[in-house]
Motif scaffolding. Structure first.
Motif, PDB file in Angstrom:
ATOM      1  N   GLY A 323      -3.812  -8.094   4.718  1.00 24.18           N
ATOM      2  CA  GLY A 323      -3.675  -7.542   6.058  1.00 24.18           C
ATOM      3  C   GLY A 323      -3.249  -6.081   6.040  1.00 24.18           C
ATOM      4  O   GLY A 323      -3.854  -5.235   6.723  1.00 24.18           O
ATOM      5  N   LEU A 324      -2.228  -5.759   5.248  1.00 21.75           N
ATOM      6  CA  LEU A 324      -1.764  -4.376   5.190  1.00 21.75           C
ATOM      7  C   LEU A 324      -2.787  -3.479   4.514  1.00 21.75           C
ATOM      8  O   LEU A 324      -2.912  -2.295   4.870  1.00 21.75           O
ATOM      9  CB  LEU A 324      -0.426  -4.318   4.447  1.00 21.75           C
ATOM     10  N   ARG A 325      -3.527  -4.029   3.554  1.00 24.77           N
ATOM     11  CA  ARG A 325      -4.567  -3.237   2.900  1.00 24.77           C
ATOM     12  C   ARG A 325      -5.694  -2.896   3.878  1.00 24.77           C
ATOM     13  O   ARG A 325      -6.210  -1.772   3.893  1.00 24.77           O
ATOM     14  CB  ARG A 325      -5.096  -3.984   1.682  1.00 24.77           C
ATOM     15  N   LEU A 326      -6.089  -3.863   4.699  1.00 26.25           N
ATOM     16  CA  LEU A 326      -7.129  -3.607   5.702  1.00 26.25           C
ATOM     17  C   LEU A 326      -6.656  -2.626   6.765  1.00 26.25           C
ATOM     18  O   LEU A 326      -7.463  -1.904   7.362  1.00 26.25           O
ATOM     19  CB  LEU A 326      -7.554  -4.928   6.363  1.00 26.25           C
ATOM     20  N   MET A 327      -5.355  -2.578   6.997  1.00 24.91           N
ATOM     21  CA  MET A 327      -4.809  -1.616   7.964  1.00 24.91           C
ATOM     22  C   MET A 327      -4.727  -0.207   7.389  1.00 24.91           C
ATOM     23  O   MET A 327      -4.452   0.755   8.114  1.00 24.91           O
ATOM     24  CB  MET A 327      -3.413  -2.078   8.411  1.00 24.91           C
ATOM     25  N   GLY A 328      -4.956  -0.088   6.067  1.00 21.47           N
ATOM     26  CA  GLY A 328      -4.931   1.228   5.430  1.00 21.47           C
ATOM     27  C   GLY A 328      -3.546   1.752   5.157  1.00 21.47           C
ATOM     28  O   GLY A 328      -3.355   2.961   4.968  1.00 21.47           O
ATOM     29  N   THR A 329      -2.544   0.872   5.108  1.00 23.73           N
ATOM     30  CA  THR A 329      -1.167   1.310   4.863  1.00 23.73           C
ATOM     31  C   THR A 329      -0.925   1.498   3.370  1.00 23.73           C
ATOM     32  O   THR A 329      -1.686   1.028   2.526  1.00 23.73           O
ATOM     33  CB  THR A 329      -0.164   0.285   5.415  1.00 23.73           C
ATOM     34  N   ASP A 330       0.162   2.162   3.051  1.00 18.93           N
ATOM     35  CA  ASP A 330       0.571   2.345   1.656  1.00 18.93           C
ATOM     36  C   ASP A 330       0.897   0.984   1.052  1.00 18.93           C
ATOM     37  O   ASP A 330       1.583   0.171   1.684  1.00 18.93           O
ATOM     38  CB  ASP A 330       1.817   3.242   1.608  1.00 18.93           C
ATOM     39  N   GLN A 332       3.015   0.105  -0.928  1.00 13.83           N
ATOM     40  CA  GLN A 332       4.457  -0.134  -1.077  1.00 13.83           C
ATOM     41  C   GLN A 332       5.034  -0.902   0.108  1.00 13.83           C
ATOM     42  O   GLN A 332       6.059  -1.564  -0.023  1.00 13.83           O
ATOM     43  CB  GLN A 332       5.196   1.209  -1.244  1.00 13.83           C
ATOM     44  N   TRP A 333       4.365  -0.816   1.272  1.00 11.12           N
ATOM     45  CA  TRP A 333       4.839  -1.578   2.424  1.00 11.12           C
ATOM     46  C   TRP A 333       4.731  -3.077   2.176  1.00 11.12           C
ATOM     47  O   TRP A 333       5.545  -3.857   2.685  1.00 11.12           O
ATOM     48  CB  TRP A 333       4.040  -1.196   3.672  1.00 11.12           C
ATOM     49  N   THR A 334       3.744  -3.478   1.374  1.00 16.90           N
ATOM     50  CA  THR A 334       3.622  -4.899   1.035  1.00 16.90           C
ATOM     51  C   THR A 334       4.841  -5.362   0.257  1.00 16.90           C
ATOM     52  O   THR A 334       5.430  -6.410   0.552  1.00 16.90           O
ATOM     53  CB  THR A 334       2.343  -5.138   0.203  1.00 16.90           C
TER      54      THR A 334
END
Length: 357
Positions: A323-330, A332-334
């Motif tokens: 989910g965070l990867r698809l949102m384009g976030t860093d 490290q947030w994962t």
């Protein structure tokens, strides 16, 4: 009338004056918090299931069809298949109030043995795979004997075994990778768990199917067999289990051997997932398995939890990662979110244990 008769009559009179009412205790009504605590104590997998559903729904609302598609959802299953299998092995050990830091190394060594025995010694792939399972069982047996017979702490034993197996893996393999093309041409059975079934947009690999079957079988065994009840009893109170007739040492050794066998299965799944046999693959699987187990509601103090909870924990990590990867976030947030979930899960376990005592 004698003095004795007079005393007897006085005693009878005193007895007659005593109330014959039976003591009654009014049933205590559970508060809301007590009811929630009791439900979580009896069904520890409820919390990770709720978090899993909430996270899937949340990312589905934010990302829409990019996340809420059959392909994306089954991709999560593919990504967590290896961790899910290893987490099942880790769960068995943690249920007995232990911990196994060597699961990832055993997995990789088993996969290397499968590949090297096939291509270096020319053994049939079927026999090489059995040798890989034998290596996994042997490593588990060594762990179990050191913990039960020598009475060393599980943390120290498996920490040392992790280093030994890791070094043996690199020394034996000479740090060489067996290429995917060679395996596909000469020993496709090693890549069996990488094959897939397609249902519309959904893609299910045999590795995912193996993970699900393993979870179902272990859930049944732990809940419906004497051995499963012994595992929980040993983790809850080993001394009380011993007094109740449970063969504690035999149970513990069997848990570590079974854990080694499951790690060998994960090694076979690993080959199918990456296509090759690499001594550097899966280096952090031991930490990832502990993460899945803790988030899945399995108590690090033993005796409480389920294999199903570990699967939910692995899926939560997979959902946040995709989910965070698809949102384009860093990325490290994962790790930040998973770290928060780990601390929250342990704190919640402590609260459940404190309120239940």
């Amino acid at each position: 009338m004698s003095k004795t008769d007079t005393s007897a009559q006085g005693y009878d009179g005193e007895l007659g004056a005593v109330s014959t009412d039976v003591a009654q205790f009014a049933p205590q009504r559970r508060t809301m918090i007590k009811s929630v605590q009791h439900a979580l104590h009896v069904n520890p997998a409820l919390i990770p299931l709720f978090i899993l559903l909430l996270s899937v729904a949340g990312f589905g609302v934010i990302l829409g069809d990019r996340f809420f598609s059959p392909f994306s959802l089954t991709l999560i299953l593919q990504q967590v298949a290896i961790v899910g299998v290893v987490a099942a092995a880790q769960t068995l050990v943690i249920l007995t109030k232990g911990i196994d830091l060597s699961v990832g190394a055993i997995m990789v060594l088993s996969s290397v043995v499968m590949g090297q025995f096939t291509f270096r010694y020319g053994l049939p792939p079927e026999l090489a795979i059995l040798c890989g399972f034998a290596v996994g069982a042997l490593c588990g047996l060594i762990n179990g004997v050191l913990v039960t017979i020598v009475k060393l702490p599980p943390f120290i034993v498996t920490l040392g075994m992790w280093q030994i197996v890791l070094a043996s893996n690199f020394l034996y393999s000479r740090n060489e990778t067996i290429r995917s093309q060679d395996i596909q041409a000469d020993a496709p059975l090693l890549q069996f768990f990488g094959e897939s079934l397609r249902f519309g947009g959904a893609v299910l690999t045999f590795g995912v199917i193996a993970m699900v079957i393993l979870v179902v079988v272990l859930t049944y065994v732990l809940n419906n067999t004497a051995w499963g009840r012994h595992v929980y009893a040993v983790g809850d109170d080993a001394e009380a289990a011993q007094l109740a007739g449970v063969r504690v040492k035999r149970t513990l050794i069997s848990v570590y051997v079974l854990s080694g066998l499951i790690c060998a299965l994960a090694g076979w799944v690993l080959i199918g997932r990456i296509g090759s046999v690499s001594p550097t693959a899966g280096q952090f699987t031991n930490i990832e398995s502990i993460t899945a187990v803790v988030i899945g509601g399995i108590s690090l103090f033993g005796g409480r939890g389920s294999i199903l909870g570990a699967l939910f924990g692995a899926l939560i990590v997979g959902v946040f990662g995709l989910g965070l990867r698809l949102m384009g976030t860093d990325p490290q947030w994962t790790y930040l979110m998973i770290g928060v979930l780990i601390i929250a899960a342990v704190a919640l376990d402590q609260w459940i244990r404190r309120v239940s005592t």
